[in-house]
Structure formats: C-alpha cells, structure tokens
Design a protein around this motif. Sequence first.
Motif, mmCIF file in Angstrom:
data_model
loop_
_atom_site.group_PDB
_atom_site.id
_atom_site.type_symbol
_atom_site.label_atom_id
_atom_site.label_comp_id
_atom_site.label_asym_id
_atom_site.label_seq_id
_atom_site.Cartn_x
_atom_site.Cartn_y
_atom_site.Cartn_z
ATOM 1 N N ARG A 1 29.744 33.025 40.341
ATOM 2 C CA ARG A 1 30.694 34.081 40.045
ATOM 3 C C ARG A 1 30.049 34.632 38.273
ATOM 4 N NH1 ARG A 1 35.451 36.228 42.259
ATOM 5 N NH2 ARG A 1 35.253 34.823 44.563
ATOM 6 N N GLY B 1 35.025 30.429 48.352
ATOM 7 C CA GLY B 1 33.456 31.340 48.802
ATOM 8 C C GLY B 1 33.156 31.883 50.546
ATOM 9 N N LYS B 2 34.453 31.119 51.059
ATOM 10 C CA LYS B 2 34.285 30.849 52.503
ATOM 11 C C LYS B 2 35.060 32.390 53.237
ATOM 12 C CE LYS B 2 35.783 26.691 52.471
ATOM 13 N NZ LYS B 2 37.045 25.297 52.157
ATOM 14 N N ARG B 3 35.078 33.270 52.664
ATOM 15 C CA ARG B 3 35.896 34.801 52.727
ATOM 16 C C ARG B 3 35.532 36.221 52.186
ATOM 17 N NH1 ARG B 3 39.317 35.388 57.012
ATOM 18 N NH2 ARG B 3 39.063 37.791 57.574
ATOM 19 N N LEU B 4 35.014 36.817 52.640
ATOM 20 C CA LEU B 4 34.462 38.431 52.020
ATOM 21 C C LEU B 4 35.734 38.795 51.571
ATOM 22 C CD1 LEU B 4 31.174 39.012 53.669
ATOM 23 C CD2 LEU B 4 31.446 37.927 51.132
ATOM 24 N N GLU C 1 28.166 26.724 41.628
ATOM 25 C CA GLU C 1 27.622 25.703 41.828
ATOM 26 C C GLU C 1 27.351 25.735 42.675
ATOM 27 O OE1 GLU C 1 31.403 23.862 44.314
ATOM 28 O OE2 GLU C 1 32.291 25.590 44.617
ATOM 29 N N ALA D 1 27.265 35.295 47.444
ATOM 30 C CA ALA D 1 27.604 35.960 48.649
ATOM 31 C C ALA D 1 27.511 37.250 48.137
ATOM 32 C CB ALA D 1 29.049 36.344 48.853
ATOM 33 N N THR E 1 29.349 32.062 55.667
ATOM 34 C CA THR E 1 30.386 32.866 54.978
ATOM 35 C C THR E 1 29.951 34.033 55.423
ATOM 36 O OG1 THR E 1 30.804 31.315 53.471
ATOM 37 C CG2 THR E 1 32.077 33.642 53.623
ATOM 38 N N VAL E 2 28.901 35.064 55.562
ATOM 39 C CA VAL E 2 28.677 36.010 55.580
ATOM 40 C C VAL E 2 28.682 36.760 57.309
ATOM 41 C CG1 VAL E 2 27.084 38.459 55.360
ATOM 42 C CG2 VAL E 2 27.893 36.829 52.874
ATOM 43 N N ASP F 1 32.100 36.407 58.897
ATOM 44 C CA ASP F 1 32.494 37.531 58.313
ATOM 45 C C ASP F 1 33.195 38.094 58.426
ATOM 46 O OD1 ASP F 1 34.625 36.708 55.643
ATOM 47 O OD2 ASP F 1 34.782 39.022 55.948
ATOM 48 N N PRO F 2 34.537 38.991 58.893
ATOM 49 C CA PRO F 2 34.428 40.024 60.213
ATOM 50 C C PRO F 2 34.112 41.617 59.167
ATOM 51 C CG PRO F 2 36.785 39.146 59.550
ATOM 52 C CD PRO F 2 35.776 38.017 59.332
ATOM 53 N N ARG G 1 29.734 46.141 46.158
ATOM 54 C CA ARG G 1 30.944 45.534 45.202
ATOM 55 C C ARG G 1 30.536 44.309 45.669
ATOM 56 N NH1 ARG G 1 35.508 45.084 48.647
ATOM 57 N NH2 ARG G 1 34.396 44.857 50.626
ATOM 58 N N GLN G 2 30.246 43.594 46.138
ATOM 59 C CA GLN G 2 30.388 41.868 46.484
ATOM 60 C C GLN G 2 29.559 41.861 44.807
ATOM 61 O OE1 GLN G 2 31.929 39.685 48.082
ATOM 62 N NE2 GLN G 2 32.726 41.158 49.083
ATOM 63 N N LYS H 1 38.132 28.426 40.517
ATOM 64 C CA LYS H 1 38.587 29.369 41.938
ATOM 65 C C LYS H 1 39.048 28.040 42.544
ATOM 66 C CE LYS H 1 33.799 27.164 43.030
ATOM 67 N NZ LYS H 1 32.932 27.246 41.612
ATOM 68 N N ASN I 1 26.650 30.494 51.463
ATOM 69 C CA ASN I 1 27.071 31.549 51.649
ATOM 70 C C ASN I 1 26.677 32.895 52.780
ATOM 71 O OD1 ASN I 1 28.509 32.207 49.363
ATOM 72 N ND2 ASN I 1 26.310 31.798 48.240
ATOM 73 N N LEU J 1 32.696 42.549 42.096
ATOM 74 C CA LEU J 1 33.817 41.427 42.074
ATOM 75 C C LEU J 1 32.880 40.712 41.303
ATOM 76 C CD1 LEU J 1 34.569 41.210 46.312
ATOM 77 C CD2 LEU J 1 36.101 41.669 44.128
ATOM 78 N N TYR K 1 39.832 35.351 38.403
ATOM 79 C CA TYR K 1 40.113 35.411 39.371
ATOM 80 C C TYR K 1 41.131 36.727 39.898
ATOM 81 C CZ TYR K 1 36.014 31.964 40.209
ATOM 82 O OH TYR K 1 34.959 31.261 39.928
ATOM 83 N N ASN L 1 27.807 29.397 44.932
ATOM 84 C CA ASN L 1 28.624 30.051 44.708
ATOM 85 C C ASN L 1 28.835 30.313 43.519
ATOM 86 O OD1 ASN L 1 31.336 30.998 44.894
ATOM 87 N ND2 ASN L 1 32.021 29.257 45.785
ATOM 88 N N ARG M 1 37.049 48.354 34.308
ATOM 89 C CA ARG M 1 36.461 46.817 34.133
ATOM 90 C C ARG M 1 35.076 46.968 34.125
ATOM 91 N NH1 ARG M 1 35.754 44.026 38.214
ATOM 92 N NH2 ARG M 1 34.850 42.055 38.236
ATOM 93 N N ASN N 1 41.193 39.808 40.098
ATOM 94 C CA ASN N 1 40.572 40.543 40.973
ATOM 95 C C ASN N 1 40.720 39.872 42.943
ATOM 96 O OD1 ASN N 1 39.421 42.996 41.984
ATOM 97 N ND2 ASN N 1 37.772 42.880 40.250
ATOM 98 N N ASP N 2 40.460 39.044 42.635
ATOM 99 C CA ASP N 2 40.336 38.660 43.948
ATOM 100 C C ASP N 2 41.457 37.873 43.884
ATOM 101 O OD1 ASP N 2 36.863 36.968 44.531
ATOM 102 O OD2 ASP N 2 37.722 37.669 42.805
#
Lengths: 311, 427
Positions: free
Chosen positions: A61, B423-426, A69, A277, A78-79, A82-83, A267-268, B213, A75, A272, B386, A59, B71, B388-389
Amino acid sequence: MALTDVRVAPPEPEPAAEITDRARHERRLGLILSAPAFVVMVFVTAYPLVYAVVLSLYNYRLTDPAGREFVGLGNYATVLTDPVWWSDFGTTLIITVVSVAVELVLGFAFAFVMYRVIRGRSWVRTGILIPYGIVTVVSAYIWQFAFQLDSGFVNQWFGLGDFNFFGERWSALFVIILSEIWKTTPFISLLLLAGLVQVPEEMQEAARVDGATAWQRLWRVTLPNMKAAIMVALLFRTLDAWRIFDNPFIMTRGANDTETLSFLAYRQNVTLVNLGAGSAVSVLLFLTVVVIAFIFVKGFRTDLSQVRGDR
Amino acid sequence: MSRRTATAAALLLAASMLSACGDDGGVPTITWYINPDNGGQARLAERCAADAGGTYRVDVQVLPNDASQQREQLVRRLAAKDSSIDVMSLDPPFVAEFANAGFLRPFDQADATALTDGVLRGPLQTASWKDQLVAAPFWANTQLLWYRKSVAEAAGVDPASPAFTWDEMIRTAAGQNKVVGVQANRYEGYMVWINALVTSAGGEIISDVEAGKDATPTIDSEAGDKAAAIVGGLARSPAVPPAMSTMGEEEARSAFQSDAGAFMVNWPYVYNAAKESVAAGGITQQTFDDIAWARFPRVDAGLPSKPPLGGINLAVSAFTTHAEQTLDLVRCATSLPNNVEYMLDAGNPAARGAAYDDPRVREAYPMADVIRQSINDAGPRPITPYYNDVSTSVQITWHPATDVTAPATPDESAAFMSDVLQGKRLL
C-alpha cells in the motif's frame, strides 16, 4: 459474423526468396526511418511497464510503506480467483461485444453514405464525424444528463415516467453502450470508408454486366475485397472498447455491476492505493489486450499493412 | 495581435504565474486545502492572516465535495511530495493513514499541549497516531436522536431516558405505525451508524490497529452481534423506513419530516434544515415545533451510548516549506475564539468544550449541551491506516440491511475484512 464463410481470392504468391538490392536497401531505409519512434516508445513505455510488473509481485500500500512484502504471483492468484475481477471482466466483455457489433453495421451504413453521397459531401462527412471529435468525458456527461432523473428528457420523450436508468445494471449498461456507440461509430466508418474506396470500380462494373444484384455485389464483391479493412477496423475498435473507462466512471461510478476492467485498475491503484493488486490488475489487462490482438492478427489473419492502403 | 505583442503577453503571463507561487516581498503564501463549506474557512484564513500582521498570506484551495474524493486528491499530491500543500482540512478517519504514510508533520510537545487544551475527548482521539499529535482538532460533529414529541407522548416513553434503547425505540415506532430514520445506503454514512452501534455495545470493529494489515477484526463479537440484531431487526420490522437500503442523511430527514416520522439519528444540521423547510413551505410550523432531541440511543440499557463522530482536523503537510507560518495559521484557526466564530458562521460544532458556554452559541443552538456531551463521549470510527478497506468491507458485507442477521453477518464481515487486509480479496 457471416464474413468468414465468404470465399476470398487466394493471396498473391509470395515473391521469390532472393531479394533485389533495391528491396534490401528500401527495407533498411524503412528500419532507419522508424527507429527513432521505436526508441522513444521503448523509452517511454518500457519503464512503467517493467515497474508495474515488479510492483505486482508485492503486497504494497502506498500509504503503508512499512507493510510492503514480497508475495510473488500471489496477487495474480488473488485477482484471478476473485469474483470482482470476473464480474468486471463480464461487464467489459458485454460492452465490447455489443458496441463493436452494432458499430460495425452502423459504420457500414455511414461509410456507404459518405461514399455515395453526391451533394453536400463535405457536410455529410462533417456531420457524421462530429461525435468523434467530442471528448469522451464530455460525451459521457451529455448522455448522463439526457438520461438522468432530474435533468433528463429521455423519460419524458418515451413516456417512461420516473424510470431510473442508472439504478439498475442492464439499463445503465444500455446507456453506457449507447454513448460508446454514438461516440465511436464515426471512427469505424472512417476506416471502412478507406476500405470501400479501395474496391476497384471495374470489378463492380464487371459484376453488374454479369447481372449481379446489388445484394450479390455487396456480398460477393465489395465485402471480400474489404476484408482486410474490416478486420483492421474491428481490431482497433475491439481494443478501444475493451479499455472503456470514462462512461461508467462518469455515469455510475461503477455501481450496480457496471465496473469495467480499466475502472477496477484505477480503483485499486488510485482510490485504494493498493499498488500490488492494482498493478496485477493492470498487467492482466495488458495481457488481455495482447491476447485480443493476437487472436485478430493470427486467428483472423488481419493484415495490418492494409491500413496503409497501398495494395 | 502582432508577434511582438503576443510575446510580451506571454512573458507577462509567465511572470505573473511565477510571482503567484513565489514569495514576492518576502511574504510567504500558505496554501490551505479546505473541504467545501459556506466560505467560513476562507474568512477565517483572512482573519488569521490579518491578525498575524502580514507575516503570511493564505491561499485557500477547495477540495471536492465528497470525502473519499478529497482523500484521493490529497493522497495523489502528497505521495508525489507536493510542497504546494501547506495545511489541509482532513476528515478524521483519514488521519491515521496519512500519518502512517509520512504525509503529516507531527506537532512538537509545546504546540501539542496548546492545540489540545480544552478539546473534547472525541476529536482528541482522532488527532494522534502512535502517540504523536499529527492533526489539530478544528471542529467536530456528532449525531443526535431526533424525535417527535407527539409520538413519544402518545406512546408514553421518554427518549432521553437510559432505558430508551434501540430495541425500545423500534418497538415504540412500530406500535405507533411510524418509522425510524437511519443511514443505510451503501456509503460511509452506513459505516458511521454500524460503528456507533458496535462501540455503544462496548465493542470495536477492529482492534490492534497499529499492526496495520495484520490488525484483528473484532466485529465478530457480542457487540457486533447486537449491532447486527438492531440493523436487521429494524429492516424487518414494521418501523422500517421507506427505501431503507438507499437511505442517506437527506432521505432520513424527509422521512422524519413526513407524517410517518417518529425517530431519526442524524447530524445537527437537520434542525436548521427543518427550520428552512418551514420558511419554504415544506413542513408546517406545528411539525417543526414537534421536533425534539436527545442523546444517541443506547444499545444496552446499562451502558452509555457512544455517539458517532465527524468533523475536520487541520493537519500540516510534511512537505511544507513554510512550517513556521503554517503552524501560526493552525494555532489561530483552531483557537477558542475562532472555534466560536466558525461555529456561528458555518454552523459546524466546535472541537473545544468552552465554546459551548458562549452565550451566542447557546442562543443559536438550543441543543448545545447535548452536542457537547455527545462529542465528548463519541466513539470514533476505527483509527487505522487501512480505514478505507475496513469501512468498505463493512459496507459491502452489511448491505442491504434486510439480509443482516446475527451472528452470520458479523462473522462474514470479519472474515472478508481480514482477507482484504491480507491482500487475498479485492474490494
């Protein structure tokens, strides 16, 4: 696809197991000749691939190095749950299936035209190939301008008033697919033309003598003899369409559920800077491509050596 | 062209390219990445370079129009330790992220004192990360309440009074069959509005931001519920503006300038835009004369509102090779006289309070005092790496406004935000 129920002549029996010296020599020469390209490919692509796999286990950024970490396969979990991923998967699937199906039919028509045209052959071929020569981003802009509310002429032509094509999912997908078809049909028709040229003229004549109609000749002679070329064309276009990025990126920025898997990876990773992810999405995208190729090569027995056109 | 001429031309071209990025004659060229404006920053750069007596030259590079694309481009370059960026015009919400990534060069104590002296409180809060000044406030922006005098008179209300809360405003507009203009499209402007409501109610969207986070979403609080009641309440009231769920700044302005216009929250640019609209025959002089302004309305009658905050901070890249000259440029560009000049030239409000006492500014901006007060008391958007998130999570869970209810929306928003950060959802 009615192609699968066409009777195909059984493949020629495999040559005997003992290979002649000459064949062995040729095979070795082939390996040596292709080795440099293979080494370069591995060198250039292996590192980023491995690095992406490693990154996808964290995880992480880019702008928060301290927060990095190890999460193992988290990941991927998660992916895949994920909807967002599944919605993008669906969008990509729709675009791929529709555009490749339409392109196959259109591509055939173009291939026949290019094959049969007597006068102005080079002009026809050039005309058909022009869209393929245009950069995808540019073609995306061309179609966007044509359909947009402020600059577009499509609404005027068809009397649609103020219909906002990019304001809704299905109309936006329609334009995205249309642009994709316009841009890549020439490619598929080129591959099909290569297959068409390979169909022996004697067979056609023999069928004609036997009193086969044009329709029968198409379904019984031309298509079965082109099967390999068709499968190769389908494989290449499917893989191409599956990775579609430019059109939704330019036209809708992914709004209204028009985001594709490549776009999600972009995008990820880029927007972001969610490298964990994002890499997981990239790796999964790579795996889907592998699966598609596998289905074609093993499932539909696509013979890639046909591309060489030496049989 | 003969081969020899071609070679010569290529050599010339290469030489000119080299000299463009090298230091010829020992005068360094400072590269300043700016957000698009009317050319005011480029003129400022010229002036500062001239004032510095030729110790540096400035090369101005314009970033894309859209803040998130600005950005994106900066992050991409800075992540690659691109030393061709010396100083950048940065949107305040991105300062924390850039500083946390080690992209920004902190100012030392002496510079920090000079750069923050007399700067209004709002922009001051957005310029630091972990108690270090990492950006110099350059100009600041805020939103005011714009209203039509005729509507306020007809309803017998005073929009400038503390009792004139959001609830009161929505009731007034509905009673007069008029609309309230806001920004509720799914974009950053919606986050600006929601954040202003939450902070005006005395809360914050997320707290303990230094935990990165692991920060705690606090939008699921009483303040968040009050904000949700206002957003959803407006969307379901007769005062709802047309196409609220796709309304940005410009759509709000045109609704406000129409016959149904009564109230609107928006940036000060709308005043000059309305003036231009009169000249272009868009609205009548009578309509323009009917426009008045007040401070951003309160959520709670007993609590002064915290208006939104925008603007630009100047940040020095951590990878600059001309730190000294770049600092000179930053000092010059953010100085009080240049604050005034830039405000008059580009129409962007100054970050330093004293600029609003300048007679030319007071003449150009009849609402100068309200702007100054609003910027000073503004509630910045969450200062977190964070950002942006956080912002995107809020935009997704609060859109469309018609479906916003308290406490369901803030609860969902907090849970989603937490999952995204972990990091549990996109997104």
